[in-house]
Design a protein around this motif. Sequence first.
Motif, PDB file in Angstrom:
ATOM      1  N   GLY A 107     -30.115  10.167  20.876  1.00  0.00           N
ATOM      2  CA  GLY A 107     -30.444  11.740  20.486  1.00  0.00           C
ATOM      3  C   GLY A 107     -31.238  11.778  19.338  1.00  0.00           C
ATOM      4  O   GLY A 107     -31.530  12.891  18.708  1.00  0.00           O
ATOM      5  N   ILE A 108     -31.732  10.568  18.682  1.00  0.00           N
ATOM      6  CA  ILE A 108     -32.759  10.770  17.638  1.00  0.00           C
ATOM      7  C   ILE A 108     -33.839  10.765  18.036  1.00  0.00           C
ATOM      8  O   ILE A 108     -34.551  10.107  18.962  1.00  0.00           O
ATOM      9  CB  ILE A 108     -32.580   9.270  16.946  1.00  0.00           C
ATOM     10  N   LYS A 109     -34.711  11.645  17.315  1.00  0.00           N
ATOM     11  CA  LYS A 109     -36.338  11.901  17.496  1.00  0.00           C
ATOM     12  C   LYS A 109     -37.101  10.685  17.243  1.00  0.00           C
ATOM     13  O   LYS A 109     -36.678  10.177  16.159  1.00  0.00           O
ATOM     14  CB  LYS A 109     -36.659  13.306  16.826  1.00  0.00           C
ATOM     15  N   GLY A 134     -43.174  13.214  18.932  1.00  0.00           N
ATOM     16  CA  GLY A 134     -44.192  13.791  18.301  1.00  0.00           C
ATOM     17  C   GLY A 134     -45.139  12.849  17.832  1.00  0.00           C
ATOM     18  O   GLY A 134     -44.741  11.607  17.601  1.00  0.00           O
ATOM     19  N   VAL A 135     -46.716  12.914  17.709  1.00  0.00           N
ATOM     20  CA  VAL A 135     -47.578  12.009  17.037  1.00  0.00           C
ATOM     21  C   VAL A 135     -48.208  12.902  16.216  1.00  0.00           C
ATOM     22  O   VAL A 135     -48.961  13.909  16.743  1.00  0.00           O
ATOM     23  CB  VAL A 135     -48.530  11.558  18.253  1.00  0.00           C
ATOM     24  N   ALA A 136     -48.291  12.181  14.906  1.00  0.00           N
ATOM     25  CA  ALA A 136     -49.321  12.905  13.918  1.00  0.00           C
ATOM     26  C   ALA A 136     -50.447  11.508  13.456  1.00  0.00           C
ATOM     27  O   ALA A 136     -49.598  10.449  13.248  1.00  0.00           O
ATOM     28  CB  ALA A 136     -48.583  13.045  12.638  1.00  0.00           C
ATOM     29  N   LEU A 152     -45.176  14.219   6.927  1.00  0.00           N
ATOM     30  CA  LEU A 152     -44.730  15.536   6.988  1.00  0.00           C
ATOM     31  C   LEU A 152     -44.961  16.510   8.156  1.00  0.00           C
ATOM     32  O   LEU A 152     -44.276  17.118   8.801  1.00  0.00           O
ATOM     33  CB  LEU A 152     -45.282  16.374   5.781  1.00  0.00           C
ATOM     34  N   LEU A 153     -46.254  16.032   8.611  1.00  0.00           N
ATOM     35  CA  LEU A 153     -46.846  16.755  10.082  1.00  0.00           C
ATOM     36  C   LEU A 153     -45.877  15.887  11.116  1.00  0.00           C
ATOM     37  O   LEU A 153     -45.538  16.867  12.168  1.00  0.00           O
ATOM     38  CB  LEU A 153     -48.361  16.495  10.033  1.00  0.00           C
ATOM     39  N   ALA A 154     -45.735  14.796  11.095  1.00  0.00           N
ATOM     40  CA  ALA A 154     -44.993  14.283  12.104  1.00  0.00           C
ATOM     41  C   ALA A 154     -43.391  14.792  12.136  1.00  0.00           C
ATOM     42  O   ALA A 154     -42.803  15.140  13.248  1.00  0.00           O
ATOM     43  CB  ALA A 154     -44.682  12.783  11.838  1.00  0.00           C
ATOM     44  N   VAL A 158     -41.585  17.129  15.260  1.00  0.00           N
ATOM     45  CA  VAL A 158     -40.264  16.842  16.086  1.00  0.00           C
ATOM     46  C   VAL A 158     -39.293  17.947  15.486  1.00  0.00           C
ATOM     47  O   VAL A 158     -37.873  17.865  15.974  1.00  0.00           O
ATOM     48  CB  VAL A 158     -39.795  15.509  15.737  1.00  0.00           C
ATOM     49  N   GLY A 159     -39.698  18.703  14.529  1.00  0.00           N
ATOM     50  CA  GLY A 159     -38.794  19.701  14.113  1.00  0.00           C
ATOM     51  C   GLY A 159     -37.415  19.191  13.314  1.00  0.00           C
ATOM     52  O   GLY A 159     -36.428  19.726  13.565  1.00  0.00           O
ATOM     53  N   VAL A 160     -37.674  18.475  12.516  1.00  0.00           N
ATOM     54  CA  VAL A 160     -36.648  17.729  11.775  1.00  0.00           C
ATOM     55  C   VAL A 160     -37.075  17.721  10.128  1.00  0.00           C
ATOM     56  O   VAL A 160     -38.075  17.562   9.984  1.00  0.00           O
ATOM     57  CB  VAL A 160     -36.442  16.396  12.019  1.00  0.00           C
TER      58      VAL A 160
END
Length: 215
Positions: A107-109, A134-136, A152-154, A158-160
């Motif tokens: 369950g790790i992003k 997520g991809v930055a 920071l964008l990545a 992923v909301g973390v």
Amino acid sequence: MSIEAVIFDLDGVIVSTDEKHYQAWKKIADEEGISFDREFNERFRGVSRMDCLEMLIAETDKEYSAEEKKELATRKNNYYRDLLQSLDENDILSNVINILEGLKEKGIKIAVGSSSRNTPLILKQIGLDNYFDGVADGNQITKSKPDPEVFLLAAEKVGVDPEKCLVVEDADAGIEAAIAGGMKTVGVASASSNLKADLKLKDLSVVNIEDLLDV
């Protein structure tokens, strides 16, 4: 504080495109009459394309206009993108898929944080274009590493929270960027000798999920 997301640099961590970068820069250097070898190429690791170009043309007395520099950078990228057409899933580095799958199961992003504008093409070529949470990449940022913007964008994607993120990097500039963003770090390959990295590894083939998340 437990890790809730792992952000991976792309080149040198998930897949190796070093040789293709070298061949493209070597072709530009030869065309411009500049001496260039693999040792010189190592200085380009984790550095933006334009900064690499500035380092390269500093080796000659020729003065380049802004337009000429832009043309050289574009030409280099075109050579590189042509070389990327031969990239496929067989170029994914050892144990990477096992690590990624293991993180997903827990369950790790998982995210990519890369300064490369070619990230979408590379991910598509190796079959991972719809794989990450997520991809930055370089198409979405204004500052390259060691600025923390891409990581920071990545984390945002992923909301973390950054302090709950772990960054896996092969370049010193990437380690510096992750630290600046308040994140834990794993240094692999060239960055495995970085004293600031929280965990130092030759590559991802020598680690398991538990050790990675115990940083």
